[in-house]
Design a protein around this motif. Structure first.
Motif, PDB file in Angstrom:
ATOM      1  N   SER A 110      40.051 -55.696 -48.671  1.00 15.98           N
ATOM      2  CA  SER A 110      39.614 -57.021 -48.214  1.00 15.98           C
ATOM      3  C   SER A 110      38.353 -57.477 -48.934  1.00 15.98           C
ATOM      4  CB  SER A 110      39.368 -56.993 -46.704  1.00 15.98           C
ATOM      5  OG  SER A 110      40.559 -56.757 -45.989  1.00 15.98           O
ATOM      6  N   THR A 111      37.380 -56.581 -49.061  1.00 16.63           N
ATOM      7  CA  THR A 111      36.140 -56.972 -49.729  1.00 16.63           C
ATOM      8  C   THR A 111      36.380 -57.268 -51.209  1.00 16.63           C
ATOM      9  OG1 THR A 111      35.604 -54.612 -50.030  1.00 16.63           O
ATOM     10  CG2 THR A 111      34.639 -55.732 -48.126  1.00 16.63           C
ATOM     11  N   THR A 112      37.221 -56.464 -51.853  1.00 12.10           N
ATOM     12  CA  THR A 112      37.515 -56.706 -53.264  1.00 12.10           C
ATOM     13  C   THR A 112      38.329 -57.983 -53.437  1.00 12.10           C
ATOM     14  OG1 THR A 112      37.551 -54.308 -53.623  1.00 12.10           O
ATOM     15  CG2 THR A 112      38.453 -55.683 -55.364  1.00 12.10           C
ATOM     16  N   PHE A 113      39.288 -58.195 -52.554  1.00 16.52           N
ATOM     17  CA  PHE A 113      40.111 -59.409 -52.604  1.00 16.52           C
ATOM     18  C   PHE A 113      39.231 -60.648 -52.534  1.00 16.52           C
ATOM     19  CE2 PHE A 113      42.277 -62.865 -50.461  1.00 16.52           C
ATOM     20  CZ  PHE A 113      43.496 -62.947 -51.112  1.00 16.52           C
ATOM     21  N   ALA A 114      38.295 -60.669 -51.592  1.00 12.65           N
ATOM     22  CA  ALA A 114      37.425 -61.829 -51.442  1.00 12.65           C
ATOM     23  C   ALA A 114      36.560 -62.031 -52.683  1.00 12.65           C
ATOM     24  CB  ALA A 114      36.548 -61.668 -50.206  1.00 12.65           C
ATOM     25  N   ALA A 115      36.065 -60.931 -53.266  1.00 17.38           N
ATOM     26  CA  ALA A 115      35.243 -61.047 -54.469  1.00 17.38           C
ATOM     27  C   ALA A 115      36.039 -61.618 -55.632  1.00 17.38           C
ATOM     28  CB  ALA A 115      34.666 -59.679 -54.839  1.00 17.38           C
ATOM     29  N   VAL A 116      37.280 -61.200 -55.779  1.00 19.45           N
ATOM     30  CA  VAL A 116      38.122 -61.705 -56.866  1.00 19.45           C
ATOM     31  C   VAL A 116      38.450 -63.183 -56.650  1.00 19.45           C
ATOM     32  CG1 VAL A 116      40.372 -61.497 -57.994  1.00 19.45           C
ATOM     33  CG2 VAL A 116      39.083 -59.447 -57.410  1.00 19.45           C
ATOM     34  N   ALA A 117      38.732 -63.578 -55.399  1.00 18.54           N
ATOM     35  CA  ALA A 117      39.036 -64.982 -55.115  1.00 18.54           C
ATOM     36  C   ALA A 117      37.862 -65.885 -55.494  1.00 18.54           C
ATOM     37  CB  ALA A 117      39.397 -65.159 -53.647  1.00 18.54           C
ATOM     38  N   VAL A 118      36.652 -65.488 -55.097  1.00 18.11           N
ATOM     39  CA  VAL A 118      35.463 -66.277 -55.452  1.00 18.11           C
ATOM     40  C   VAL A 118      35.251 -66.252 -56.957  1.00 18.11           C
ATOM     41  CG1 VAL A 118      32.978 -66.516 -55.144  1.00 18.11           C
ATOM     42  CG2 VAL A 118      34.401 -65.860 -53.206  1.00 18.11           C
ATOM     43  N   GLY A 119      35.492 -65.096 -57.587  1.00 14.24           N
ATOM     44  CA  GLY A 119      35.333 -64.997 -59.029  1.00 14.24           C
ATOM     45  C   GLY A 119      36.274 -65.935 -59.775  1.00 14.24           C
ATOM     46  N   ILE A 166      45.695 -57.378 -56.025  1.00  8.81           N
ATOM     47  CA  ILE A 166      44.511 -58.119 -55.583  1.00  8.81           C
ATOM     48  C   ILE A 166      44.352 -59.409 -56.374  1.00  8.81           C
ATOM     49  CG2 ILE A 166      41.995 -58.066 -55.514  1.00  8.81           C
ATOM     50  CD1 ILE A 166      42.200 -55.070 -54.877  1.00  8.81           C
ATOM     51  N   ILE A 167      44.459 -59.320 -57.704  1.00 12.36           N
ATOM     52  CA  ILE A 167      44.307 -60.511 -58.537  1.00 12.36           C
ATOM     53  C   ILE A 167      45.402 -61.530 -58.220  1.00 12.36           C
ATOM     54  CG2 ILE A 167      44.341 -61.369 -60.908  1.00 12.36           C
ATOM     55  CD1 ILE A 167      43.179 -58.644 -61.750  1.00 12.36           C
ATOM     56  N   SER A 168      46.639 -61.034 -58.065  1.00 13.20           N
ATOM     57  CA  SER A 168      47.747 -61.932 -57.726  1.00 13.20           C
ATOM     58  C   SER A 168      47.486 -62.631 -56.402  1.00 13.20           C
ATOM     59  CB  SER A 168      49.060 -61.153 -57.650  1.00 13.20           C
ATOM     60  OG  SER A 168      49.382 -60.556 -58.881  1.00 13.20           O
ATOM     61  N   ASP A 195      49.378 -81.045 -55.923  1.00  9.11           N
ATOM     62  CA  ASP A 195      50.694 -80.436 -56.097  1.00  9.11           C
ATOM     63  C   ASP A 195      50.800 -79.773 -57.468  1.00  9.11           C
ATOM     64  OD1 ASP A 195      53.471 -79.957 -55.369  1.00  9.11           O
ATOM     65  OD2 ASP A 195      53.979 -81.521 -56.804  1.00  9.11           O
ATOM     66  N   LYS A 196      50.309 -80.457 -58.486  1.00 14.58           N
ATOM     67  CA  LYS A 196      50.372 -79.926 -59.847  1.00 14.58           C
ATOM     68  C   LYS A 196      49.497 -78.673 -59.990  1.00 14.58           C
ATOM     69  CE  LYS A 196      50.259 -82.969 -63.042  1.00 14.58           C
ATOM     70  NZ  LYS A 196      49.753 -84.026 -63.980  1.00 14.58           N
ATOM     71  N   PHE A 197      48.298 -78.704 -59.393  1.00 13.54           N
ATOM     72  CA  PHE A 197      47.399 -77.545 -59.471  1.00 13.54           C
ATOM     73  C   PHE A 197      48.033 -76.326 -58.813  1.00 13.54           C
ATOM     74  CE2 PHE A 197      44.081 -74.907 -57.533  1.00 13.54           C
ATOM     75  CZ  PHE A 197      43.306 -74.593 -58.642  1.00 13.54           C
ATOM     76  N   ALA A 198      48.602 -76.521 -57.612  1.00 14.17           N
ATOM     77  CA  ALA A 198      49.240 -75.410 -56.903  1.00 14.17           C
ATOM     78  C   ALA A 198      50.394 -74.837 -57.722  1.00 14.17           C
ATOM     79  CB  ALA A 198      49.732 -75.870 -55.535  1.00 14.17           C
ATOM     80  N   TYR A 199      51.192 -75.721 -58.310  1.00  7.21           N
ATOM     81  CA  TYR A 199      52.332 -75.250 -59.108  1.00  7.21           C
ATOM     82  C   TYR A 199      51.867 -74.445 -60.316  1.00  7.21           C
ATOM     83  CZ  TYR A 199      56.193 -75.343 -62.407  1.00  7.21           C
ATOM     84  OH  TYR A 199      57.146 -74.991 -63.311  1.00  7.21           O
ATOM     85  N   ARG A 200      50.857 -74.929 -61.008  1.00 11.26           N
ATOM     86  CA  ARG A 200      50.371 -74.226 -62.191  1.00 11.26           C
ATOM     87  C   ARG A 200      49.810 -72.856 -61.833  1.00 11.26           C
ATOM     88  NH1 ARG A 200      47.347 -79.169 -65.515  1.00 11.26           N
ATOM     89  NH2 ARG A 200      49.275 -80.100 -66.355  1.00 11.26           N
ATOM     90  N   VAL A 201      49.074 -72.779 -60.726  1.00  7.82           N
ATOM     91  CA  VAL A 201      48.529 -71.488 -60.305  1.00  7.82           C
ATOM     92  C   VAL A 201      49.655 -70.521 -59.953  1.00  7.82           C
ATOM     93  CG1 VAL A 201      47.214 -70.321 -58.491  1.00  7.82           C
ATOM     94  CG2 VAL A 201      46.314 -72.395 -59.550  1.00  7.82           C
ATOM     95  N   ASN A 202      50.603 -70.968 -59.136  1.00 10.23           N
ATOM     96  CA  ASN A 202      51.693 -70.093 -58.700  1.00 10.23           C
ATOM     97  C   ASN A 202      52.566 -69.659 -59.875  1.00 10.23           C
ATOM     98  OD1 ASN A 202      50.854 -70.275 -56.025  1.00 10.23           O
ATOM     99  ND2 ASN A 202      52.173 -72.017 -55.590  1.00 10.23           N
ATOM    100  N   ALA A 203      52.843 -70.594 -60.777  1.00  9.90           N
ATOM    101  CA  ALA A 203      53.677 -70.261 -61.934  1.00  9.90           C
ATOM    102  C   ALA A 203      52.964 -69.291 -62.860  1.00  9.90           C
ATOM    103  CB  ALA A 203      54.062 -71.531 -62.685  1.00  9.90           C
ATOM    104  N   THR A 204      51.654 -69.434 -63.002  1.00  4.13           N
ATOM    105  CA  THR A 204      50.888 -68.554 -63.889  1.00  4.13           C
ATOM    106  C   THR A 204      50.811 -67.134 -63.352  1.00  4.13           C
ATOM    107  OG1 THR A 204      49.556 -70.424 -64.676  1.00  4.13           O
ATOM    108  CG2 THR A 204      48.649 -68.205 -65.001  1.00  4.13           C
ATOM    109  N   VAL A 205      50.636 -66.996 -62.029  1.00  3.39           N
ATOM    110  CA  VAL A 205      50.423 -65.671 -61.457  1.00  3.39           C
ATOM    111  C   VAL A 205      51.723 -64.960 -61.098  1.00  3.39           C
ATOM    112  CG1 VAL A 205      50.289 -66.257 -58.994  1.00  3.39           C
ATOM    113  CG2 VAL A 205      48.817 -64.445 -59.922  1.00  3.39           C
ATOM    114  N   PHE A 206      52.834 -65.687 -61.073  1.00  4.11           N
ATOM    115  CA  PHE A 206      54.103 -65.071 -60.678  1.00  4.11           C
ATOM    116  C   PHE A 206      54.494 -63.888 -61.580  1.00  4.11           C
ATOM    117  CE2 PHE A 206      58.808 -64.881 -60.742  1.00  4.11           C
ATOM    118  CZ  PHE A 206      59.035 -64.572 -59.406  1.00  4.11           C
ATOM    119  N   PRO A 207      54.351 -63.972 -62.899  1.00 10.61           N
ATOM    120  CA  PRO A 207      54.652 -62.781 -63.722  1.00 10.61           C
ATOM    121  C   PRO A 207      53.781 -61.582 -63.381  1.00 10.61           C
ATOM    122  CG  PRO A 207      54.599 -64.744 -65.076  1.00 10.61           C
ATOM    123  CD  PRO A 207      54.062 -65.144 -63.738  1.00 10.61           C
TER     124      PRO A 207
END
Length: 362
Positions: free
Chosen positions: A146-155, A213-215, A265-277
């Motif tokens: 949890s602590t690492t996840f939060a740090a990566v999200a802010v990063g 965590i990054i995903s 909508d476009k931002f969400a799609y780009r993020v999800n598409a980028t991290v899916f692999p």
């Protein structure tokens, strides 16, 4: 107690102090983000909202005019920059941002970002010292994850800002959820520094869990954008229907400053598409690690099942957008279902379901 054990205990104590210090600074950042939104809602934003309302209900055209009377050369006026989701949908400019284009709002926004950077530095320090205290990757239990996840999200959020992306609107929901995440981690999920069971002593711990965590952190940013899209889309729909019920003052003050529904909508799609692999690789890496630890690649363990369900949900989201042309609310619901599956895979499976991944309780 030998010297090494005493040093590790000191590092663990320092890690806790750094995490608590980060929470204190995140709280100040939260207040600064709130001030940015509050002071950004003054009269200048009201004027911006009026202009936005007028533009959102009027068709966007490219006008041509003659440069000289009787001349044969037409000069096209520069069109207003707008975002467009699909043919026939609303073309609406992005809002002015959390600060609302006011000097005082922008000042508080800059203070909020500075405090977020400071809190993140303390936060990362807490994660690193936790790793040094246990002499392994700092994500062997739910507290560390949890602590690492939060740090990566802010990063990731700060990285987008450093790259010049206009994502300051994520700051308030991000800092709010980070505070909730860390509060839950230090109160309910806290686990003292300890070594892992033999099955987890593998370099795949660094690879598989770090990718998870990054995903998850990236998918979280996509989920925030998706959720805000639903509110903004409903707001734009009301503006586009003058005969219907119009948004209230509070809703207008907040939603008029967000990016347009199409941009969210476009931002969400780009993020999800980028991290899916990367999420796909996370599952593959977990299967390889499972073969090394348990002698089989896939055993339908609850954690494996829900990781696969999460993958299927996001695959459906991407497939629907690519083939059926889904944009907007239908795609948003699929995206939120996918992130809900990710959350259940982490909290629900770890706490309520027993499986091979249930090593350290919480």
């Amino acid at each position: 107690m030998n010297i090494a054990a005493a040093a590790n205990e000191t590092l663990a104590h320092n890690s806790n102090l750094l995490v608590y210090s980060a929470m204190a600074v995140y709280t100040l950042a939260f207040l600064a983000h709130m001030a940015e939104w509050v002071f950004g809602s003054r009269s200048k934003v009201g004027r911006t909202a009026a202009a936005l309302t007028a533009r959102s209900t009027a068709p966007v055209t490219v006008a041509a005019r003659k440069a000289q009377q009787g001349g044969g050369t037409a000069v096209l006026e520069r069109p207003e920059v707008v975002t467009k989701s699909v043919a026939g949908s609303r073309d609406v400019p992005d809002g002015p941002g959390a600060a609302g284009d006011t000097e005082k709002g922008d000042l508080y926004g800059r203070i909020a970002i500075s405090l977020t950077v400071l809190a993140w530095a303390l936060h990362v320090g807490g994660v690193v010292t936790r790793a040094l205290s246990v002499e392994r990757a700092p994500w062997g239990n739910m507290y560390e994850f949890s602590t690492t996840f939060a740090a990566v999200a802010v990063g990731l959020y700060l990285l987008l800002l450093a790259l010049g992306k206009k994502v300051r609107w994520i700051g308030l929901p991000l800092v709010t959820t980070v505070l909730l995440d860390l509060g839950l981690a230090v109160s309910v999920l806290y686990t003292a520094s300890d070594q892992l069971v033999p099955a987890l002593h593998s370099y795949w711990l660094w690879i598989h869990v770090s990718c998870a965590i990054i995903s998850g952190a990236a998918l979280y940013l996509g989920a925030v954008s998706t959720l805000l899209f639903l509110f903004r889309d409903a707001y734009e729909s009301k503006l586009a229907d003058p005969a219907g019920k119009q948004p209230g003052a509070f809703a207008s003050s907040v939603l008029e400053r967000l990016p347009s529904a199409a941009s969210l909508d476009k931002f969400a799609y780009r993020v999800n598409a980028t991290v899916f692999p990367l999420w796909t690789f996370t599952i593959i890496a977990g299967a390889i690690w499972a073969e090394a630890a348990w002698g089989r690649y896939w055993g339908w363990d609850p954690k494996e099942v829900w990781a696969f369900i999460t993958w299927v949900a996001y695959a459906c989201y991407l497939h629907a957008r690519a083939t059926a042309g889904w944009k907007g609310r239908k795609a948003a619901y699929l995206g939120l279902i996918g992130f809900a599956c990710y959350l259940f895979n982490y909290y629900g499976v770890n706490i309520f379901v027993t499986g091979l991944h249930s090593y350290a309780g919480v």
